[in-house]
Motif scaffolding. Structure first.
Motif, PDB file in Angstrom:
ATOM      1  N   GLU A 391       7.906 -14.751  -8.375  1.00  0.00           N
ATOM      2  CA  GLU A 391       7.911 -14.543  -9.824  1.00  0.00           C
ATOM      3  C   GLU A 391       7.619 -13.089 -10.174  1.00  0.00           C
ATOM      4  O   GLU A 391       8.265 -12.502 -11.046  1.00  0.00           O
ATOM      5  N   LEU A 403      10.676 -11.731 -12.160  1.00  0.00           N
ATOM      6  CA  LEU A 403      11.876 -12.572 -12.174  1.00  0.00           C
ATOM      7  C   LEU A 403      12.173 -13.161 -13.544  1.00  0.00           C
ATOM      8  O   LEU A 403      13.303 -13.116 -14.016  1.00  0.00           O
ATOM      9  N   ASN A 404      11.127 -13.717 -14.176  1.00  0.00           N
ATOM     10  CA  ASN A 404      11.342 -14.395 -15.460  1.00  0.00           C
ATOM     11  C   ASN A 404      10.619 -13.728 -16.621  1.00  0.00           C
ATOM     12  O   ASN A 404      10.431 -14.343 -17.680  1.00  0.00           O
TER      13      ASN A 404
END
Ligand SMILES: [Zn+2]
Length: 413
Positions: A391, A403-404
């Motif tokens: 992440e 990532l998000n």
């Protein structure tokens, strides 16, 4: 008396003010922390200031922090240390992993897999290290450390790696000792002959420089005895890489009946280190599955990152770590073998942990559940139901992969 009391009150107030006004650059809230060095395996907050880990506690007051990141339902670990990579990339078509096209640039492949430190496994030797340092190590945001090849030219391929005249233990050791901040060991790889002199030269350089040696045990047909290698040539702390390879040209740890050879356990007792070094041809389920079942876990999980491995079964460190999860290794063991263990193996105990005061190299993973497939280097597939996804990666206190967008501000409408 009154004066003294006023002084005490003033000091108390100042201290309180300092405590309350302490600001952090980043506070990671509510993540499940796995920090093997400090025996932490529970939900903890972590604060970063000035590139360092400033606090680790059950609850940290985030008031005044420049950034607060919610890591609920995620795992917070030390930044991954990949003990075996090839990052001396370049454009010399005939030079293999030494300034050639089979190596990759570190920053392009590290952060997206939670990796903050890579150890180049002998791509350069003493003749070529200065170029490697200038071109790659000094330019990378990833921390790049290196094993120095016993071959002066490094992994230039073909006859260069067979040239025993270019295996100078004294020069290699002197050069390694002159770069203690980067060079963490000596490497021997790809030697095809049946003499022990190259192994012994690498170990001799290791003795002179007081550094561990990593051995990629050649391509000799018929293969040399690994029992002899472990028990008579290597020292405690020396590293046997590609430990789950099954090759004609190298003796394997697991025999044809699926049993880990007894001397392998003796070698571990002696202190020989076993490194995965997955690579493009050195990780087979036929070795890894029985070894894991018989309790023979690797000391370090490493990728042997290069063009061939990343585009086949290895892919990246988070995929490789997921393989071991699906082989039945606990998440705590997976993290230990990709953070704190490699730090100890290269004698850098300041790395691979989340102690207060350490450089803030951190990975945040999600553990996905679903149907996944994992390939070995024979293109055999093992199915699995869990996979680590990177992440967030923080290197020296800076977000280098998100990532998000858990560390980003929301869109303004
Ligand atoms: Zn390698």
């Amino acid at each position: 008396m009154k004066k003294k009391l006023i002084m005490v009150i003033v000091i108390l107030c100042t201290t309180a003010w300092i405590t309350r006004s302490q600001t952090y650059d980043i506070v990671l809230k509510g993540g499940h922390m796995i920090d093997p060095k400090n025996n932490i395996d529970e939900v903890m907050d972590l604060a970063i200031a000035d590139g360092k880990i400033a606090q680790v506690a059950k609850t940290i007051d985030e008031t005044g922090a420049a950034k607060v990141i919610d890591a609920t339902n995620m795992y917070v670990t030390p930044g991954v240390i990949d003990l075996h990579v090839h990052v001396y990339y370049g454009t010399k078509a005939d030079q293999d992993y030494m300034n050639g096209p089979n190596a990759v640039p570190p920053d392009g492949f590290s952060f997206r897999a939670g990796v903050t430190t890579v150890v180049d496994a002998g791509s350069s030797g003493w003749r070529t290290f200065p170029d490697f340092k200038r071109q790659t190590i000094d330019m990378a945001k990833t921390r790049v450390l290196a094993f120095l090849n016993i071959v002066g030219e490094g992994m230039r391929g073909g006859p260069f790696e067979q040239n025993t005249k270019d295996m100078d233990a004294r020069k290699t050791a002197e050069f390694a000792s002159a770069h203690p901040d980067i060079i963490v060991g000596i490497k021997l790889a790809h030697y095809n002959g049946h003499e022990w002199a190259p192994t012994d030269s690498a170990v001799h350089a290791g003795i002179l420089a007081d550094l561990p040696v990593m051995i990629d045990f050649g391509g000799s047909i018929p293969p040399l005895s690994i029992e002899e290698l472990f028990m008579e040539h290597l020292r405690p702390g020396d590293i046997f890489t590609h430990c789950y390879a099954s090759l004609q040209s190298r003796e394997s740890l697991v025999d044809d009946n699926g049993k880990v050879k007894p001397f392998v356990f003796d070698a571990r007792k002696k202190g020989i280190i076993f490194d995965v070094g997955h690579g493009g041809g050195s990780f087979r389920w036929s070795q890894a599955i029985p070894a894991m079942e018989q309790g023979f876990l690797p000391d370090a999980i490493s990728s042997d990152l290069h063009i061939g491995s990343m585009n086949s079964g290895m892919k990246d460190m988070s995929n490789l770590m997921s393989k071991f999860l699906n082989l039945g290794m606990s998440l705590q063991d997976v993290i230990l073998r990709s953070t704190w263990n490699p730090a100890k193996i290269i004698h850098h105990p300041e790395l691979g942990n989340l102690s207060v005061g350490s450089e803030a190299d951190i990975a945040v993973f999600s553990l996905r559940k679903g149907n996944f497939g994992f390939l070995d280097t024979g293109n055999e597939k093992m199915e699995g139901d869990q996979k680590l996804e990177t992440e967030l990666t923080i290197r020296a206190g800076k977000i280098v992969w998100d990532l998000n967008g858990i560390g980003a501000t929301a869109i303004r409408q």
